[in-house]
Motif scaffolding. Structure first.
Motif, mmCIF file in Angstrom:
data_model
loop_
_atom_site.group_PDB
_atom_site.id
_atom_site.type_symbol
_atom_site.label_atom_id
_atom_site.label_comp_id
_atom_site.label_asym_id
_atom_site.label_seq_id
_atom_site.Cartn_x
_atom_site.Cartn_y
_atom_site.Cartn_z
ATOM 1 N N ASN A 70 45.191 40.347 42.123
ATOM 2 C CA ASN A 70 44.701 39.978 43.458
ATOM 3 C C ASN A 70 43.988 38.628 43.434
ATOM 4 O O ASN A 70 44.152 37.809 44.350
ATOM 5 N N ASN A 100 38.447 41.090 50.695
ATOM 6 C CA ASN A 100 37.983 42.468 50.851
ATOM 7 C C ASN A 100 38.541 43.351 49.734
ATOM 8 O O ASN A 100 37.831 44.200 49.168
ATOM 9 N N THR A 101 39.814 43.140 49.426
ATOM 10 C CA THR A 101 40.435 43.903 48.335
ATOM 11 C C THR A 101 39.779 43.574 46.998
ATOM 12 O O THR A 101 39.548 44.461 46.166
ATOM 13 N N GLN A 104 36.525 45.425 46.692
ATOM 14 C CA GLN A 104 36.769 46.839 46.423
ATOM 15 C C GLN A 104 37.197 47.045 44.964
ATOM 16 O O GLN A 104 36.764 47.997 44.304
ATOM 17 N N ASP A 105 38.048 46.132 44.465
ATOM 18 C CA ASP A 105 38.488 46.221 43.070
ATOM 19 C C ASP A 105 37.304 46.075 42.115
ATOM 20 O O ASP A 105 37.183 46.806 41.127
#
Length: 321
Positions: A70, A100-101, A104-105
């Motif tokens: 990502n 955002n990802t 979260q990761d």
């Protein structure tokens, strides 16, 4: 200023008696089958914890690989924006989703690391309890072996990983213990002891017991080279050592600041001396740079020496005028 404990100094009474020789009671007979059963249960528990730790480490690696993929997409998106020299709504929305990802990761990986650290702490606790419950006398260690062990304990001290908005807990770095905190048997502490000549020194010690009725600890001098010496001390004469390292990059407030007055373990000894923080750690694996009070130098302080977070605590004495 002396850097090693004299036989009649901070290490104890100088009588030469070990902690075991001070105990007038013979150990109670132990059921061999019970001991073997307890050992087997502990070994099985450790084995299960290590399996869980192995699984968690692989999950961390998988989570990190996903996160890196990502992050690579974020980098490529920024490159395309630079090439086109414009920021379109499409790129804004895409980057918002990618970031955002990424967050979260990162939180998922951090949570897995917290779980892994918890498993390591459990394994260490079980092994420490087995050592404390053992009827075998503690081995006498040579000075070099003891110093290596203390260094290893400092290196392997767990790093506190804060969740978003979370404050470091007591005994993380420079954060002091709560007033009602009681160190457990086997915990390492700084203990202020008095020698036969009346001199008082702060030594590295291990907790044996705490008596709630008298509010006093029994501690053993950690320096096995001089023979174990047991001391009965009031709670105010015992300072628990940190049980977590503070991360300078995320929790700098949990570290002593420059020029703070502290007690620090002088390198290659088991004694704590007054010192000033010269430089706090800048990275999680860094040590403090400290200046020990030393009248043999014109400034009154030694050149900078490195001391691990594990062995730097708040000074409970007033600064000299």
């Amino acid at each position: 200023m002396g850097r090693t404990k004299l036989s009649s100094g901070s290490g104890g009474s100088g009588s030469g008696k070990s902690a075991a020789s001070l105990d007038t009671h013979s150990p109670a007979p132990t059921d061999g089958n019970t001991t073997s059963s307890t050992t087997a249960v502990a070994e099985a528990k450790i084995k299960d914890l290590l399996k869980e730790l192995y699984t968690l480490i692989h999950q961390v690696q998988d989570e990190r690989a996903r996160g890196e993929h990502n992050l690579s997409n974020i980098s490529k998106t920024h490159e395309r924006m630079q090439q086109e020299q414009r920021i379109t709504p499409y790129y804004k929305n895409k980057l918002r989703g990618l970031y955002n990802t990424a967050m979260q990761d990162a939180e998922a990986e951090a949570e897995l690391l917290r779980k892994a650290l918890d498993k390591i702490t459990e394994v260490k606790a079980i092994r420490e309890n087995r050592r404390l419950d053992s009827d075998r006398p503690k081995p006498i260690m040579r000075r070099g072996v003891l110093m290596s062990m203390l260094q290893q304990n400092a290196v392997t001290l767990p790093l506190w990983v804060s969740k978003p908005g979370e404050r470091p807990p007591p005994l993380c770095g420079a954060v002091a213990a709560d007033n009602n905190y009681v160190a457990k048997p086997g915990d390492k502490v700084a203990a202020r002891v008095q020698s036969l000549d009346g001199e008082e020194n702060w030594i590295l010690a291990e907790v044996v017991t705490f008596n709630t009725s008298t509010n006093k600890y029994e501690v053993d001098d950690i320096d096995a080279e001089e023979g174990k010496e047991r001391h009965t001390l009031s709670k105010r004469r015992v300072v628990p050592l940190p049980i977590w390292k503070a991360n300078p990059e995320t929790d700098p407030e949990a570290l002593f600041s420059k020029e703070s007055l502290v007690l620090a373990l002088y390198p290659q000894t088991t004694c704590f001396y007054r010192a000033l923080i010269h430089e706090p750690p800048k990275k999680p694996q860094d040590d403090y740079s400290v200046l020990f009070e030393d009248t043999s130098y014109p400034s009154g302080y030694s050149p900078p020496l490195m001391v691990a977070q594990r062995y730097v605590i708040m000074c409970k004495e007033d600064k000299k005028k």
